[in-house]
Structure formats: C-alpha cells, structure tokens
Design a protein around this motif. Structure first.
Motif, mmCIF file in Angstrom:
data_model
loop_
_atom_site.group_PDB
_atom_site.id
_atom_site.type_symbol
_atom_site.label_atom_id
_atom_site.label_comp_id
_atom_site.label_asym_id
_atom_site.label_seq_id
_atom_site.Cartn_x
_atom_site.Cartn_y
_atom_site.Cartn_z
ATOM 1 N N ASP A 11 0.864 -1.175 0.000
ATOM 2 C CA ASP A 11 0.000 0.000 0.000
ATOM 3 C C ASP A 11 0.903 1.228 0.000
ATOM 4 N N PHE A 37 1.424 5.413 0.033
ATOM 5 C CA PHE A 37 0.794 6.630 0.519
ATOM 6 C C PHE A 37 1.678 7.814 0.154
ATOM 7 N N VAL A 71 -0.726 10.752 -7.365
ATOM 8 C CA VAL A 71 -1.661 9.684 -6.998
ATOM 9 C C VAL A 71 -2.745 9.525 -8.062
ATOM 10 N N ASN A 72 -3.313 10.628 -8.520
ATOM 11 C CA ASN A 72 -4.419 10.545 -9.482
ATOM 12 C C ASN A 72 -3.928 10.170 -10.881
ATOM 13 N N LYS A 74 -3.482 6.417 -10.755
ATOM 14 C CA LYS A 74 -4.800 5.762 -10.774
ATOM 15 C C LYS A 74 -5.519 5.919 -12.108
ATOM 16 N N ASP A 110 -1.840 -0.748 -3.956
ATOM 17 C CA ASP A 110 -2.842 0.310 -3.859
ATOM 18 C C ASP A 110 -2.122 1.603 -3.526
ATOM 19 N N GLN A 161 -2.719 5.706 -2.397
ATOM 20 C CA GLN A 161 -3.695 6.620 -1.826
ATOM 21 C C GLN A 161 -3.026 7.937 -1.475
ATOM 22 N N GLN A 162 -3.833 8.996 -1.501
ATOM 23 C CA GLN A 162 -3.348 10.305 -1.090
ATOM 24 C C GLN A 162 -3.650 10.510 0.387
#
Length: 526
Positions: free
Chosen positions: A218, A220, A227-228, A231, A259, A261-262
């Motif tokens: 994961d 971060f 991040v975007n 994704k 995965d 994530q922001q």
C-alpha cells in the motif's frame, strides 16, 4: 504415510565418474547438507553433514552461511569431491558471490579453497526421492500451498519529495507486516520541479521494495497529481510526466497487488522529515538515517552498446567461461580452457596461500606479455606544475646591502635584485630600509621575491671603495656588469635578455677591444 515411514532412506554407494548432486540448508543455529545420486529417476542419499553454528558464525549474512555449509561439506566429504563432479542445486546466486573479485576476504579464501574441485551450480527445479524436507523450503519459508488464504501480507510505503532553491530530495518510510520500520533518505543531485521530485521519490521507494522482494504493498503520498495520474483519474499531457508515469507503471507491474492513496501531510510527517533531512546541508553530520545520492532522473535511460558483429569468434568460449562458468562439451577443450587461468595453474602445482588470486592479478598487471595490448592511459597521474625559474625576468632574488658610506643625498643602503635565470642585476640606493620603501620598489615583473646568496655578486666592500660617491657610481657599475661576458656561459646578461649586444656611441667611432674581438653568434673570442 506408514509405508513411507517403514522404508527409511539407506545410504547409497556412487559409481566411478558419476555426477553427484548437493543440497544445502541454512537455519538460525545450524547448517546442513545432503549429497545424493540419481538412479532410475530416483534420488538416493550418499551422505549427510551438519554443523552447529558458533556465536560469530550466527552473525554471518545469509549468503556467507550458504557458502560456509558448502565449504564444510567439501572438507568432510573431501574424498567424494575429489573423485566426482558435484552439482550444487540452489536457487541463489552462490556462484556469482564466490567469483566476485571485490568480495570479502572470507569468501575469497573459501572460493580459492573450492576452486580445486569440479563444482557446478544449477538452479533447483525439483527434488525427487528421499531428500530432506528442509531443502523444499530453502530460503523461501513455507511453500506456496501453505500460505495464508487471502494472498501475501501487505507492506506500507510512505513517500514524500522536497525541493527548494538549490537542493532536492526524498524521504521513504517502509512498514513491514511485522511492524518493523525501514527509513531512507535520497538526495537528488540534479534540478527538478516539485512534481518531478514526487515521482522520483515514488520510484526510489519502488526500487527499495523490489530489492526487498515485496509482493503486495500500500503506497501513501501527499501529492494529489502523482496519486491521481497513477490511478488514471488525471490526464498526463506533459512529456516528462508521461515518462515518469510509464516508469512507475512498469515498476508496479512486478507486484502481485498494490494500492496507492493520497494522505495529508500530517499523516506523512515521517517521510516529509526525511525528505527535508536529505536537502539539509547538515545531513552528513546527523548520521541518523542513510542518505543516498541520485545522480540523474529516474527517466534517464542507460547508454546502450550496439554490437557491430555477431559472428562466432574464438573469444566466445572464453567469455562464456568467465561470465557464466560455461565450459565446452569437449572435455579436452574444457580442460585446456580451464587451465588458462594463472591461479589454477598455481593450484595444480600444489601451492596455495590466502592471497593467491590477488597476487596473481598484481603479477599480471606488471608482466609485459599481459599488458602489451592493454590500454595506455594518457592522462597524467598528477596535475602539472609550471616552473617559472627558466623564464627571463620571472623570478628574482632580493637582498639589502648596507650600511654603506653616507652620500651627499643621504643614501646609506642599496636594494639589489638578481634574475634567477640570466643573472640580470637591478639596484637602487635607499636612505632608509623601511618596509614601505622596500616593497614599493618596481623591479620589472618580480615573481616570488626572496633573498638569495646570488645577490652577493655585488659585494659590500666594492661599493665601500667609492666611499661617499658610491651612489653616483652605481649606474656605471650596473652597466659594466650587464655588458661584461660571464665566464660560465660566454654571454653578457644584456645579450641574453634582449638578443643583441649594447655598445656606447663612442665605441662606434673609436673601437674598443670589446667591439674588436666580438663575433656575432659566438661572442667574445680570444
């Protein structure tokens, strides 16, 4: 199970010339091995060995423990190793570690000791027959079918980039499934924008996870753009961002699950602090975490070397043997190729010492036959230093003469300067020898002024002979000194400085002996 337990493995006797296989196992407190032979596609044990590790051996790295069990086995089963070819079945780079020239002294010593045997390293594909159960899980823990349902445990990676006017860096915090924390700081030695720094920080973290063989993670980051874009929610229009995104996706393909994530800056505070540490000027003094240096952006590709000729060459077998330890199928050719190594030749003569390979390499560097076709470096080993002594009017020796008889002008001293190369003399009278008057005297372009015994060519007693008139006679003395040939070189100082001889106008109408006996290109002749 009962039938299997009722038939325990029985040690088997190998036949002459048979190739034997060797399995290695390392645990926390002991190392063990088993030597097997194959008969009718069934592996039969030949002998077992084991050793309890000492306290110092328990702190060896895992690869050194693996090399240790191989050395222990070769010592205990030396008679098998001397008669048979041995295949070491392992999925680890044991051969490359033992053959590294810059390896540790311990591994280098073991490598030389093992070089006397015919040992080959092959990957462990499958284990048949009665091999021990610990060799099934060599270095890999429990087998795949015993893993927990739901996939591998996930790691957590926190990344952050930092940039200011002159410094750029990244901070990485990696959390293991067991709760351990791995920190690292990376300093970028190239200018980059904020988004490029964030991408380089992410790529540095992915390289760390790849090195640790992480399968699921994961990620971060507090960068909304990175991040975007990863994704797929943001478009990538800039060419640099597209190159970074392509690099990131290629690294993520090696993971089984991930995965990204922001998170807020508060949640990512540890990585942010490491990034600031990487850009700090005091990073070398703190020594809190390892600070690595990245010379170029991660998107900068490596230089590719294009092969101009792919035709078979006589060098191919030698290259394959040096790189991959691959020998020709012909035994005579293999023996000849193996014997070309100077170190092996020394071993075959029955000699051995710990620094054998090192001394052989040094000997090859000094031997003419080994270095005849070597590249000769053209660069000087040290920076060149200019020598100004042979330059005319470049280096002078300066000294003071006095006190002398006081002249009507109040002169009591004279400052004398002599050129180191031509022995050209300059002199001026002084009333006092204060620092200000001595420093501001201009003797052409004086470089490295320092006192020297050569200025004693104009003795004090010679000037004293003129008594109170020595200051008026000083220019005449200098003229005579400059236009008189020196016995050491046969040239006057004036001709050495200006290339021609100086004469007085009266010497043209009334020739003197100096003009009469002078020949151009020769000087004064007797």
């Amino acid at each position: 199970m009962k039938e299997h337990l009722g038939k325990p493995p029985i040690l088997s006797k190998p036949t002459t010339g048979e190739v034997l296989s060797l399995y290695l196992e390392v645990s926390e407190h002991a190392v063990s091995s088993v030597l097997v032979r194959e008969e009718n596609k069934v592996q039969l044990p030949v002998y077992y060995t084991s050793k309890c590790l000492l306290d110092t051996e328990m702190r060896y790295p895992q690869m050194e423990k693996l090399a240790l069990v191989l050395v222990v086995t070769s010592r205990k089963l030396c008679h098998y190793f001397q008669v048979h070819s041995i295949q070491v079945l392992t999925n680890h780079r044991l051969r490359q570690v033992l053959q590294k020239p810059d390896t540790s002294k311990r591994l280098l010593k073991w490598s030389i000791e093992l070089s006397q045997f015919d040992i080959d390293y092959k990957p462990q594909i499958a284990i048949k027959g009665q091999a021990l159960a610990e060799f099934v899980a060599e270095f890999m823990g429990v087998p795949d079918e015993a893993k927990v349902v739901g996939g591998p445990l996930k790691w957590k990676l926190y990344v952050d980039g930092s940039s200011n006017d002159n410094d750029f860096g990244a901070g990485l915090v990696l959390h293991t499934p067991e709760g351990h924390k791995i920190t690292s700081a990376v300093r970028f030695e190239f200018p980059a924008s904020n988004n490029e720094v964030e991408y380089d920080a992410l790529l540095a973290g992915l390289r760390l996870t790849e090195h640790l063989k992480v399968e699921a993670i994961d990620i971060f980051s507090n960068s909304q753009l990175v991040v975007n874009q990863v994704k797929g929610q943001y478009q990538t229009r800039d060419e640099k961002m597209a190159a970074y995104l392509k690099k990131v996706k290629k690294a993520l393909e090696k993971l089984t699950a991930y995965d990204i994530q922001q998170v807020s800056r508060a949640e990512n505070s540890n990585a942010e602090a490491l990034a600031r540490l990487a850009t700090s000027n005091d990073a070398e003094l703190l020594k809190l975490v390892p600070v690595e240096a990245l010379k170029a952006p991660s998107t900068k590709g490596k230089l590719k070397v294009m092969s101009m000729s792919c035709q078979p060459s006589w060098r191919d077998p030698i290259i394959r043997y040096l790189v991959d330890s691959e020998l020709p199928e012909d035994k005579q050719q293999a023996k000849k190729l193996k014997g070309q190594s100077l170190a092996y030749k020394v071993l075959r003569k029955g000699y051995y010492w710990p620094d054998l390979k090192k001394e052989v390499a040094e000997y090859a560097k000094k031997r003419e036959g080994c270095q005849r076709y070597a590249l000769i470096p053209q660069q000087h080993s040290e920076d060149l230093t200019s020598i100004v002594t042979p330059w005319p009017f470049a280096k002078w020796g300066i000294d003071l003469i006095g006190p002398l008889h006081k002249t009507p002008g109040g002169y009591k001293y004279t400052i004398v300067a002599i050129d180191y190369f031509m022995k050209w003399v300059e002199a001026e009278p002084l009333t006092t020898i204060s620092e200000e008057k001595c420093i501001h005297k201009n003797f052409f372009s004086i470089v490295y002024p320092q006192s020297n015994g050569q200025v004693k060519a104009m003795p004090k007693r010679q000037l004293d002979s003129y008594k109170g008139k020595w200051a008026d006679e000083l220019p005449k003395v200098l003229w005579a000194y400059r236009t008189t040939s020196r016995t050491t070189k046969g040239e006057t100082t004036f001709s050495m400085g200006y290339g021609v001889e100086a004469v007085l106008p009266v010497e043209i109408s009334i020739p003197t002996s100096r003009v009469i006996w002078y020949e151009e290109g020769v000087g004064m002749v007797s």
